[in-house]
Design a protein around this motif. Sequence first.
Motif, PDB file in Angstrom:
ATOM      1  N   ALA A 193       0.824  -1.203   0.000  1.00 12.61           N
ATOM      2  CA  ALA A 193       0.000   0.000   0.000  1.00 12.61           C
ATOM      3  C   ALA A 193       0.860   1.257   0.000  1.00 12.61           C
ATOM      4  O   ALA A 193       0.584   2.222  -0.738  1.00 12.61           O
ATOM      5  N   GLU A 194       1.925   1.264   0.807  1.00 12.64           N
ATOM      6  CA  GLU A 194       2.809   2.427   0.846  1.00 12.64           C
ATOM      7  C   GLU A 194       3.546   2.603  -0.478  1.00 12.64           C
ATOM      8  O   GLU A 194       3.722   3.724  -0.963  1.00 12.64           O
ATOM      9  N   ALA A 195       3.997   1.495  -1.062  1.00 17.04           N
ATOM     10  CA  ALA A 195       4.707   1.580  -2.341  1.00 17.04           C
ATOM     11  C   ALA A 195       3.783   2.113  -3.433  1.00 17.04           C
ATOM     12  O   ALA A 195       4.178   2.973  -4.233  1.00 17.04           O
ATOM     13  N   MET A 196       2.551   1.620  -3.465  1.00 15.46           N
ATOM     14  CA  MET A 196       1.624   2.098  -4.492  1.00 15.46           C
ATOM     15  C   MET A 196       1.276   3.568  -4.289  1.00 15.46           C
ATOM     16  O   MET A 196       1.149   4.326  -5.253  1.00 15.46           O
ATOM     17  N   GLN A 197       1.126   3.962  -3.022  1.00 19.12           N
ATOM     18  CA  GLN A 197       0.847   5.371  -2.764  1.00 19.12           C
ATOM     19  C   GLN A 197       2.020   6.250  -3.186  1.00 19.12           C
ATOM     20  O   GLN A 197       1.834   7.329  -3.773  1.00 19.12           O
ATOM     21  N   ALA A 198       3.244   5.792  -2.916  1.00 20.99           N
ATOM     22  CA  ALA A 198       4.421   6.569  -3.327  1.00 20.99           C
ATOM     23  C   ALA A 198       4.510   6.661  -4.842  1.00 20.99           C
ATOM     24  O   ALA A 198       4.787   7.737  -5.400  1.00 20.99           O
ATOM     25  N   TRP A 199       4.286   5.526  -5.530  1.00 21.38           N
ATOM     26  CA  TRP A 199       4.322   5.565  -6.993  1.00 21.38           C
ATOM     27  C   TRP A 199       3.207   6.452  -7.549  1.00 21.38           C
ATOM     28  O   TRP A 199       3.418   7.175  -8.529  1.00 21.38           O
ATOM     29  N   ARG A 200       2.036   6.383  -6.923  1.00 23.00           N
ATOM     30  CA  ARG A 200       0.929   7.204  -7.403  1.00 23.00           C
ATOM     31  C   ARG A 200       1.265   8.694  -7.296  1.00 23.00           C
ATOM     32  O   ARG A 200       1.008   9.476  -8.219  1.00 23.00           O
ATOM     33  N   GLN A 201       1.854   9.078  -6.184  1.00 24.66           N
ATOM     34  CA  GLN A 201       2.223  10.485  -6.013  1.00 24.66           C
ATOM     35  C   GLN A 201       3.332  10.884  -6.986  1.00 24.66           C
ATOM     36  O   GLN A 201       3.307  11.983  -7.562  1.00 24.66           O
ATOM     37  N   LEU A 202       4.318   9.982  -7.172  1.00 26.28           N
ATOM     38  CA  LEU A 202       5.400  10.287  -8.106  1.00 26.28           C
ATOM     39  C   LEU A 202       4.878  10.433  -9.527  1.00 26.28           C
ATOM     40  O   LEU A 202       5.244  11.374 -10.249  1.00 26.28           O
ATOM     41  N   VAL A 203       4.028   9.503  -9.938  1.00 29.87           N
ATOM     42  CA  VAL A 203       3.477   9.579 -11.294  1.00 29.87           C
ATOM     43  C   VAL A 203       2.640  10.828 -11.468  1.00 29.87           C
ATOM     44  O   VAL A 203       2.683  11.482 -12.520  1.00 29.87           O
ATOM     45  N   GLN A 204       1.889  11.188 -10.448  1.00 30.01           N
ATOM     46  CA  GLN A 204       1.056  12.380 -10.551  1.00 30.01           C
ATOM     47  C   GLN A 204       1.908  13.632 -10.736  1.00 30.01           C
ATOM     48  O   GLN A 204       1.594  14.486 -11.569  1.00 30.01           O
ATOM     49  N   VAL A 205       3.010  13.722  -9.966  1.00 37.35           N
ATOM     50  CA  VAL A 205       3.888  14.898 -10.102  1.00 37.35           C
ATOM     51  C   VAL A 205       4.581  14.899 -11.454  1.00 37.35           C
ATOM     52  O   VAL A 205       4.638  15.933 -12.147  1.00 37.35           O
ATOM     53  N   LEU A 206       5.114  13.752 -11.868  1.00 39.21           N
ATOM     54  CA  LEU A 206       5.835  13.687 -13.135  1.00 39.21           C
ATOM     55  C   LEU A 206       4.929  13.995 -14.317  1.00 39.21           C
ATOM     56  O   LEU A 206       5.300  14.772 -15.210  1.00 39.21           O
ATOM     57  N   THR A 207       3.774  13.370 -14.334  1.00 40.47           N
ATOM     58  CA  THR A 207       2.876  13.613 -15.468  1.00 40.47           C
ATOM     59  C   THR A 207       2.430  15.075 -15.521  1.00 40.47           C
ATOM     60  O   THR A 207       2.307  15.653 -16.600  1.00 40.47           O
ATOM     61  N   HIS A 208       2.215  15.661 -14.354  1.00 39.76           N
ATOM     62  CA  HIS A 208       1.807  17.065 -14.335  1.00 39.76           C
ATOM     63  C   HIS A 208       2.902  17.971 -14.890  1.00 39.76           C
ATOM     64  O   HIS A 208       2.645  18.828 -15.759  1.00 39.76           O
ATOM     65  N   GLU A 209       4.128  17.766 -14.422  1.00 35.43           N
ATOM     66  CA  GLU A 209       5.224  18.623 -14.872  1.00 35.43           C
ATOM     67  C   GLU A 209       5.563  18.366 -16.342  1.00 35.43           C
ATOM     68  O   GLU A 209       5.801  19.308 -17.110  1.00 35.43           O
ATOM     69  N   ILE A 210       5.595  17.091 -16.733  1.00 35.40           N
ATOM     70  CA  ILE A 210       5.942  16.787 -18.121  1.00 35.40           C
ATOM     71  C   ILE A 210       4.870  17.291 -19.072  1.00 35.40           C
ATOM     72  O   ILE A 210       5.177  17.844 -20.144  1.00 35.40           O
ATOM     73  N   MET A 211       3.623  17.128 -18.682  1.00 40.20           N
ATOM     74  CA  MET A 211       2.546  17.613 -19.544  1.00 40.20           C
ATOM     75  C   MET A 211       2.585  19.126 -19.679  1.00 40.20           C
ATOM     76  O   MET A 211       2.321  19.677 -20.758  1.00 40.20           O
ATOM     77  N   ASN A 212       2.926  19.819 -18.599  1.00 38.94           N
ATOM     78  CA  ASN A 212       3.017  21.277 -18.673  1.00 38.94           C
ATOM     79  C   ASN A 212       4.103  21.721 -19.647  1.00 38.94           C
ATOM     80  O   ASN A 212       3.990  22.781 -20.283  1.00 38.94           O
ATOM     81  N   SER A 213       5.157  20.936 -19.790  1.00 36.63           N
ATOM     82  CA  SER A 213       6.244  21.301 -20.702  1.00 36.63           C
ATOM     83  C   SER A 213       5.990  20.803 -22.120  1.00 36.63           C
ATOM     84  O   SER A 213       6.314  21.488 -23.093  1.00 36.63           O
ATOM     85  N   LEU A 214       5.413  19.616 -22.249  1.00 35.59           N
ATOM     86  CA  LEU A 214       5.232  19.036 -23.580  1.00 35.59           C
ATOM     87  C   LEU A 214       4.076  19.665 -24.347  1.00 35.59           C
ATOM     88  O   LEU A 214       4.142  19.797 -25.574  1.00 35.59           O
ATOM     89  N   THR A 215       3.047  20.043 -23.657  1.00 32.78           N
ATOM     90  CA  THR A 215       1.871  20.568 -24.358  1.00 32.78           C
ATOM     91  C   THR A 215       2.200  21.802 -25.191  1.00 32.78           C
ATOM     92  O   THR A 215       1.845  21.863 -26.381  1.00 32.78           O
ATOM     93  N   PRO A 216       2.875  22.818 -24.654  1.00 36.11           N
ATOM     94  CA  PRO A 216       3.215  23.967 -25.515  1.00 36.11           C
ATOM     95  C   PRO A 216       4.215  23.621 -26.609  1.00 36.11           C
ATOM     96  O   PRO A 216       4.156  24.190 -27.701  1.00 36.11           O
ATOM     97  N   VAL A 217       5.128  22.684 -26.360  1.00 40.94           N
ATOM     98  CA  VAL A 217       6.082  22.276 -27.396  1.00 40.94           C
ATOM     99  C   VAL A 217       5.335  21.665 -28.569  1.00 40.94           C
ATOM    100  O   VAL A 217       5.581  21.987 -29.746  1.00 40.94           O
ATOM    101  N   ALA A 218       4.413  20.749 -28.261  1.00 40.26           N
ATOM    102  CA  ALA A 218       3.642  20.123 -29.332  1.00 40.26           C
ATOM    103  C   ALA A 218       2.797  21.139 -30.079  1.00 40.26           C
ATOM    104  O   ALA A 218       2.718  21.126 -31.317  1.00 40.26           O
ATOM    105  N   SER A 219       2.180  22.049 -29.339  1.00 44.17           N
ATOM    106  CA  SER A 219       1.325  23.046 -29.981  1.00 44.17           C
ATOM    107  C   SER A 219       2.127  24.023 -30.839  1.00 44.17           C
ATOM    108  O   SER A 219       1.774  24.305 -31.997  1.00 44.17           O
ATOM    109  N   LEU A 220       3.231  24.538 -30.315  1.00 42.58           N
ATOM    110  CA  LEU A 220       4.035  25.515 -31.044  1.00 42.58           C
ATOM    111  C   LEU A 220       4.702  24.893 -32.266  1.00 42.58           C
ATOM    112  O   LEU A 220       4.813  25.532 -33.333  1.00 42.58           O
ATOM    113  N   SER A 221       5.172  23.664 -32.125  1.00 40.45           N
ATOM    114  CA  SER A 221       5.822  23.032 -33.283  1.00 40.45           C
ATOM    115  C   SER A 221       4.810  22.775 -34.397  1.00 40.45           C
ATOM    116  O   SER A 221       5.129  22.956 -35.588  1.00 40.45           O
ATOM    117  N   ARG A 222       3.611  22.401 -34.046  1.00 38.68           N
ATOM    118  CA  ARG A 222       2.589  22.205 -35.066  1.00 38.68           C
ATOM    119  C   ARG A 222       2.209  23.538 -35.702  1.00 38.68           C
ATOM    120  O   ARG A 222       2.013  23.629 -36.933  1.00 38.68           O
TER     121      ARG A 222
END
Length: 425
Positions: A193-222
């Motif tokens: 349970a602790e491992a899954m909670q840690a992974w869930r929090q890590l994935v949530q932070v990573l996806t949020h930060e990566i999406m914030n950076s990738l979305t404008p790159v994809a939009s501007l390049s297109r």
Amino acid sequence: MASERARKWLETLAIGGGVALLMALSAAAVLAAQSAQAPRWLVLCVLGGVAAASVVWRGVRRLVGRAAISTPVAMPVTDDALLTPDRRALLDTAQTLEAHLEHAPMALFRIDGAGAVTALNAGARRLLAPGRASDPAQLLQLVADQSAQGRRLIRYDTERGAERALVSVAALTVRGDSQRLAALMPVESELEAEAMQAWRQLVQVLTHEIMNSLTPVASLSRTACDLLAEARRDAALDAAHEEVAADIATALDAIARRAASLVDFVGSYRTLSAVPPPQPERVRLQELFARLAALIVPQWQAHGGVATFSVEPASLEVMVDPGQLEQALINLLKNALEAAQDRARPAVTVQALLGKGGRLQIELADNGCGVPDDLAAHIFTPFFSTKKQGRGIGLALVRQLVHANGGMVRYARSVGEGARFILSF
């Protein structure tokens, strides 16, 4: 017991004496009746019989009284009459401590000087009962090998797969005998349970930060690709500039495509951190397997294989979210098909049954390539995959869905080829 026998003997003696006396009186009366002096003899016989009966009766009463006096009568004595207040307090304290020991939230074992291990409470007995440790003797030996030096994390095999437990040992001496007291607390569920909670929090932070950076790159390049294409249509470029413009367009298109692919890739991991809470209900496994078979069997038949589902007994039910359990099984069956599709005849079996200890188990076994032993411990880790194009989401999501519904999923080494997964509830 002896006094009772004496009393019965005296009563028999009294009865026998009375009978003998009556017989003597009767004989005397007969003789008197036949004699010429019948009235005088009859009176004398009666007087003599009365005197003899009185003497016998007094003797019997005296003997019975002596036997009763010499034999004390056992009177019932209550606990309150025997126990003093101090002893009563000690007894209450001992009973309270015994209850606390029996229901302690851990398994307690005693290890004597010879190394023999004894279960001390209900937790220890449950751990050794059918359905828990697959080899109780091996677990007892593992406990016996522990020394009184701090805490350790041990691993042992159960019917649901390998589990971990925190063990602590204390040395003590009782009545001159050296002993060790071992406290063993299974922590596999808590660690998961602790491992899954840690992974869930890590994935949530990573996806949020990566999406914030990738979305404008994809939009501007297109957007840059579109602007360049429009400029090339409106302006007449010579061959050299046209070639440069074509290279720029190709680069921008590659950036746009990769950015869009990464956005989709990262977005898929959001499922690990956005699983909705389960809505449990009573699910009849026979009906759930029928729905799965209608969806899965044609896919296996298309690859020349076979998929079989069985429930034993047919009345098995479980309290889970049916959609989430179906999704977990679909992910496992999808992996099984990918692992076995190169076989001459791919096969998978899914069966629900009551395991040892009465726990519900769903076992899924295929005849695919299996999982290497050195990778089996990592297959449920997010981002980890044994496939070249795998994202490491499927099994991580399976574990999260099963755990959210109060179950556990384990990879079990198959007897033959292929892989075997066990879901227990």
